[in-house]
Motif scaffolding. Structure first.
Motif, PDB file in Angstrom:
ATOM      1  N   ASN A   1       0.493   5.244   0.749  1.00  0.00           N
ATOM      2  CA  ASN A   1      -0.312   6.357   1.228  1.00  0.00           C
ATOM      3  C   ASN A   1       0.208   7.681   0.696  1.00  0.00           C
ATOM      4  O   ASN A   1      -0.557   8.614   0.458  1.00  0.00           O
ATOM      5  CB  ASN A   1      -0.334   6.364   2.758  1.00  0.00           C
ATOM      6  CG  ASN A   1      -1.019   5.121   3.308  1.00  0.00           C
ATOM      7  OD1 ASN A   1      -2.016   4.656   2.765  1.00  0.00           O
ATOM      8  ND2 ASN A   1      -0.475   4.567   4.386  1.00  0.00           N
TER       9      ASN A   1
ATOM     10  N   ASN B   1      -3.339   5.145  -2.154  1.00  0.00           N
ATOM     11  CA  ASN B   1      -4.193   6.230  -1.665  1.00  0.00           C
ATOM     12  C   ASN B   1      -3.694   7.567  -2.188  1.00  0.00           C
ATOM     13  O   ASN B   1      -4.480   8.474  -2.450  1.00  0.00           O
ATOM     14  CB  ASN B   1      -4.231   6.213  -0.137  1.00  0.00           C
ATOM     15  CG  ASN B   1      -4.821   4.908   0.395  1.00  0.00           C
ATOM     16  OD1 ASN B   1      -5.799   4.409  -0.144  1.00  0.00           O
ATOM     17  ND2 ASN B   1      -4.226   4.366   1.441  1.00  0.00           N
ATOM     18  N   SER B   2      -2.385   7.703  -2.276  1.00  0.00           N
ATOM     19  CA  SER B   2      -1.761   8.875  -2.874  1.00  0.00           C
ATOM     20  C   SER B   2      -0.327   8.502  -3.184  1.00  0.00           C
ATOM     21  O   SER B   2       0.291   7.730  -2.465  1.00  0.00           O
ATOM     22  CB  SER B   2      -1.816  10.066  -1.904  1.00  0.00           C
ATOM     23  OG  SER B   2      -1.190  11.204  -2.476  1.00  0.00           O
TER      24      SER B   2
ATOM     25  N   GLN C   1      -2.703  -1.239  -3.099  1.00  0.00           N
ATOM     26  CA  GLN C   1      -3.594  -0.111  -2.838  1.00  0.00           C
ATOM     27  C   GLN C   1      -2.789   1.177  -2.865  1.00  0.00           C
ATOM     28  O   GLN C   1      -1.753   1.287  -2.186  1.00  0.00           O
ATOM     29  CB  GLN C   1      -4.279  -0.266  -1.469  1.00  0.00           C
ATOM     30  CG  GLN C   1      -5.150   0.908  -1.067  1.00  0.00           C
ATOM     31  CD  GLN C   1      -6.423   1.016  -1.887  1.00  0.00           C
ATOM     32  OE1 GLN C   1      -7.104  -0.008  -2.106  1.00  0.00           O
ATOM     33  NE2 GLN C   1      -6.758   2.195  -2.346  1.00  0.00           N
TER      34      GLN C   1
ATOM     35  N   SER D   1       0.844  -1.190   0.000  1.00  0.00           N
ATOM     36  CA  SER D   1       0.000   0.000   0.000  1.00  0.00           C
ATOM     37  C   SER D   1       0.880   1.240   0.000  1.00  0.00           C
ATOM     38  O   SER D   1       1.936   1.269   0.630  1.00  0.00           O
ATOM     39  CB  SER D   1      -0.936   0.014   1.214  1.00  0.00           C
ATOM     40  OG  SER D   1      -0.207   0.127   2.416  1.00  0.00           O
TER      41      SER D   1
ATOM     42  N   LYS E   1      -6.843   2.059  -6.575  1.00  0.00           N
ATOM     43  CA  LYS E   1      -6.364   3.388  -6.191  1.00  0.00           C
ATOM     44  C   LYS E   1      -7.551   4.297  -5.905  1.00  0.00           C
ATOM     45  O   LYS E   1      -8.577   4.245  -6.572  1.00  0.00           O
ATOM     46  CB  LYS E   1      -5.487   3.994  -7.284  1.00  0.00           C
ATOM     47  CG  LYS E   1      -6.210   4.240  -8.606  1.00  0.00           C
ATOM     48  CD  LYS E   1      -5.305   4.922  -9.619  1.00  0.00           C
ATOM     49  CE  LYS E   1      -6.073   5.175 -10.934  1.00  0.00           C
ATOM     50  NZ  LYS E   1      -5.249   5.893 -11.922  1.00  0.00           N
ATOM     51  N   SER E   2      -7.405   5.113  -4.869  1.00  0.00           N
ATOM     52  CA  SER E   2      -8.383   6.161  -4.589  1.00  0.00           C
ATOM     53  C   SER E   2      -7.863   7.498  -5.100  1.00  0.00           C
ATOM     54  O   SER E   2      -8.623   8.391  -5.453  1.00  0.00           O
ATOM     55  CB  SER E   2      -8.665   6.237  -3.086  1.00  0.00           C
ATOM     56  OG  SER E   2      -7.468   6.434  -2.368  1.00  0.00           O
TER      57      SER E   2
END
Length: 282
Positions: free
Chosen positions: A218, A275-276, A273, A216, A238-239
């Motif tokens: 972040n 997130n940024s 994942q 992941s 991905k967000s």
């Protein structure tokens, strides 16, 4: 005048002994030092924490943990309960920068329980043997750098708060890797892993995948290099941020919020994942 000079000289001498505490001053704090401790059957952990000095950890044939220090500094090796602790203290005046301390720590080659390595504003090098498997390897870089090679452990916990971690030839059924800030690079990892990048950079080169794994991001950058012969089922989401992949996958699906697909037989699950930040998978 002479009396005043004698008072000043006494104050300077006292300050020197208080702040720099030469090893031979046994009556001062940290003065009663030990440089070795025996590894018995009751010892479950070797805990090494160093600061402000260059440190090398080597394997020896005996049953002792020993520390040999050159240059200005203090080191203490002590058995406390089921743990052998190695601690350092560096009190070096700036005018003695050319006499920087160097520390060599020897641990028994036969030891296979828990090994803990931590540095603060220091460097530490350890070249192990993959035929020797530790129960647990804990690594913490608060600042400075740690370089490891040829290490095998049932579990690995490695954390970089600031500084650099470099590992070559790591064999671990379960490796947990965290970069809070700084840089981490793992080359030729065999086993399974969970990795997290909060800020900074991480690169993982997998030699052989043997278990469900995840990564992941972040914030920051991460790169994951997978072997051609690996068998896994990828799910990458991905967000926010970017996921880049050069993998050739079966049943590939690429969408705005991620991608998925199968490599080889798809035996193991690989989750990603973002997130940024940026994640590259090759």
């Amino acid at each position: 005048m002479m009396k005043r000079f004698a008072v000043v000289l006494a104050i300077v001498a006292a300050a020197y002994f208080i702040f720099f505490n030469p090893i031979h001053a046994r009556w001062l704090p940290f003065g009663k030092q030990q440089t070795s401790a025996q590894v018995t059957e009751q010892v479950e952990q070797i805990d090494i924490q160093t600061s402000s000095m260059r440190t090398k950890v080597v394997l020896g044939s005996g049953d002792q943990v020993t520390a040999r220090l050159t240059g200005r500094g203090l080191v203490d090796v002590r058995k406390i309960g089921d743990t052998i602790q190695v601690r350092t203290q560096h009190r070096q005046p700036f005018m003695f920068w050319w006499n920087a301390p160097k520390l060599t720590i020897t641990i028994p080659k036969s030891y296979q329980h828990q090994l803990k390595l931590a540095v603060g504003s220091a460097t530490l090098d350890f070249h192990g043997e993959t035929s020797q498997i530790y129960q647990k390897l804990s690594v913490n870089v608060s600042s400075g750098s740690i370089q490891l090679s040829g290490v095998a452990s049932e579990t690995v916990d490695a954390s970089v708060h600031s500084g650099t971690l470099r590992i070559r030839n790591l064999r671990a059924p379960s490796a947990h890797l965290v970069v809070r800030s700084g840089n981490a690079r793992v080359d030729r990892l065999s086993g399974a892993f969970s990795a997290q990048v909060n800020s900074g950079n991480m690169k993982i080169g997998v030699a052989a995948l043997h278990g469900a794994s995840s990564i992941s991001v972040n914030s920051g950058n991460a790169q994951l290099d997978m072997p051609n012969q690996a068998d896994f089922r990828l799910t990458a989401k991905k967000s926010s941020g970017i996921i880049q992949s050069k993998l050739r996958l079966k049943k590939e699906k690429s969408e705005d919020h991620g991608l998925s697909g199968v490599r080889g037989s798809g035996e193991y699950i690989l989750k990603a994942q973002v997130n940024s930040g940026i994640l590259r998978i090759d």
